[in-house]
Design a protein around this motif. Sequence first.
Motif, PDB file in Angstrom:
ATOM      1  N   PRO A  90     -37.294 -57.877  29.401  1.00 58.35           N
ATOM      2  CA  PRO A  90     -37.941 -59.110  29.383  1.00 58.35           C
ATOM      3  C   PRO A  90     -38.569 -59.442  28.242  1.00 58.35           C
ATOM      4  N   ILE A  91     -38.969 -58.476  27.362  1.00 61.98           N
ATOM      5  CA  ILE A  91     -39.708 -58.819  26.075  1.00 61.98           C
ATOM      6  C   ILE A  91     -38.533 -59.204  25.114  1.00 61.98           C
ATOM      7  N   GLU A  92     -37.401 -58.966  24.982  1.00 60.58           N
ATOM      8  CA  GLU A  92     -36.258 -59.349  24.016  1.00 60.58           C
ATOM      9  C   GLU A  92     -35.787 -60.730  24.620  1.00 60.58           C
ATOM     10  N   SER A  93     -35.800 -60.921  25.861  1.00 58.15           N
ATOM     11  CA  SER A  93     -35.185 -62.284  26.461  1.00 58.15           C
ATOM     12  C   SER A  93     -36.298 -63.323  26.127  1.00 58.15           C
ATOM     13  N   ALA A  94     -37.601 -63.013  26.275  1.00 61.89           N
ATOM     14  CA  ALA A  94     -38.672 -63.963  25.784  1.00 61.89           C
ATOM     15  C   ALA A  94     -38.625 -64.160  24.536  1.00 61.89           C
ATOM     16  N   TRP A  95     -38.545 -63.218  23.591  1.00 58.22           N
ATOM     17  CA  TRP A  95     -38.271 -63.399  22.187  1.00 58.22           C
ATOM     18  C   TRP A  95     -37.298 -64.301  21.963  1.00 58.22           C
ATOM     19  N   LEU A  96     -35.942 -63.996  22.390  1.00 52.54           N
ATOM     20  CA  LEU A  96     -34.895 -64.789  21.862  1.00 52.54           C
ATOM     21  C   LEU A  96     -34.939 -66.120  22.432  1.00 52.54           C
ATOM     22  N   ILE A  97     -35.547 -66.581  23.676  1.00 48.37           N
ATOM     23  CA  ILE A  97     -35.692 -67.911  24.194  1.00 48.37           C
ATOM     24  C   ILE A  97     -36.369 -68.501  23.399  1.00 48.37           C
ATOM     25  N   VAL A  99     -36.917 -68.027  19.894  1.00 51.12           N
ATOM     26  CA  VAL A  99     -36.267 -68.047  18.754  1.00 51.12           C
ATOM     27  C   VAL A  99     -35.255 -69.395  18.868  1.00 51.12           C
ATOM     28  N   LEU A 100     -34.497 -69.221  19.945  1.00 51.17           N
ATOM     29  CA  LEU A 100     -33.338 -70.477  20.058  1.00 51.17           C
ATOM     30  C   LEU A 100     -34.009 -71.651  20.492  1.00 51.17           C
ATOM     31  N   ALA A 101     -35.236 -71.760  21.224  1.00 51.74           N
ATOM     32  CA  ALA A 101     -35.669 -73.011  21.486  1.00 51.74           C
ATOM     33  C   ALA A 101     -36.058 -73.623  20.025  1.00 51.74           C
ATOM     34  N   ASP A 102     -36.772 -72.833  19.412  1.00 50.99           N
ATOM     35  CA  ASP A 102     -37.244 -73.357  18.021  1.00 50.99           C
ATOM     36  C   ASP A 102     -35.917 -73.907  17.235  1.00 50.99           C
ATOM     37  N   ALA A 103     -34.934 -73.013  17.026  1.00 51.00           N
ATOM     38  CA  ALA A 103     -33.688 -73.580  16.505  1.00 51.00           C
ATOM     39  C   ALA A 103     -33.161 -74.742  16.870  1.00 51.00           C
ATOM     40  N   MET A 104     -33.377 -74.928  18.291  1.00 51.28           N
ATOM     41  CA  MET A 104     -32.691 -76.186  18.853  1.00 51.28           C
ATOM     42  C   MET A 104     -33.555 -77.376  18.573  1.00 51.28           C
ATOM     43  N   GLY A 105     -34.742 -77.068  18.300  1.00 49.19           N
ATOM     44  CA  GLY A 105     -36.020 -78.181  18.080  1.00 49.19           C
ATOM     45  C   GLY A 105     -35.673 -78.680  16.622  1.00 49.19           C
ATOM     46  N   HIS A 106     -34.753 -77.724  15.733  1.00 45.45           N
ATOM     47  CA  HIS A 106     -34.565 -77.933  14.557  1.00 45.45           C
ATOM     48  C   HIS A 106     -33.127 -78.513  14.325  1.00 45.45           C
TER      49      HIS A 106
END
Length: 301
Positions: A90-97, A99-106
Amino acid sequence: MTDVIAGANAPRRKLTAALMQRVSSGLHLGLLRYGERLPSTRTLAREFSVDPRVVLAAYRSLEARGIVELRARSGIYVAAPAASGKASAPIESAWLIDVLADAMGHGVPALDFSERVRRSMQTLRLRATVLECNDDQLFSVSDELKADYGLDVSIVDIDSMNGDLPVEARQADCVVTTAAHAEEGRRTAQQLGVPSLVLSMCDDLFAEVERLLQLEEVYFVVTDTRFEAKLKRIFQDIPGSHNLRVLINGHDDLDSIPVTAPAYLTRLTRRNIGAAPLLQRVIPEARVFNDSSIRMVLDFV
């Protein structure tokens, strides 16, 4: 409305940061162990003069990061570290989400993210020259630059420079030092025509040491006597500075450190100390650079 919500969350965020600092530093100073029970919400509410619900919300934030564990009808405990290479799902998934959401925002598609990171970190083999005045910090800084960022590192003892740099140090792509030697770092970098990175280390740990010095003796175990002198200068104006104890590995009796006393071992000392019992209760820090320094190095890389 957004400003109102942010203001309401400010006490929780501040307390979360304070508790995270206390747990992390407690592990590195040998005051806490994984699985050890932490103070109750009511105890901390009295200490920090906040509502117990704010403390509970802060603890839940730390639980989401894998730092503490809340056990029903039992209390709050220091979370055990995940097995090597097996972070909590759960922790890894939340962190990756995040990171990826921020990347997509850029503008970086999720499927392209890993390749972008790989290219960013592996385009060049960069070289850094580290300037410091003692072996403990020279080792800590260079070790982290090599292990976390893949830099080739040359170390230069400022006390031995004699106005000139070794040949390998003059081939650096950047000069790295700490605030105490910022001027020497900038001057050397200017001579070489490269950037100067002035890093800060162990901010949370030192803040916790400042708090503890007012309550009890705090021990540092170092390798270089010059770092002993530097630590005493750092804490000389802190209330309780008379409680600072600095021992030199290989010279002082480390068994004289009380088993309940907070103690910190530098990375160089930890490498050289052998099988001392102190190693069993003082957990090494994952890294010594603070957040702003991490970003500074990543920006350079």
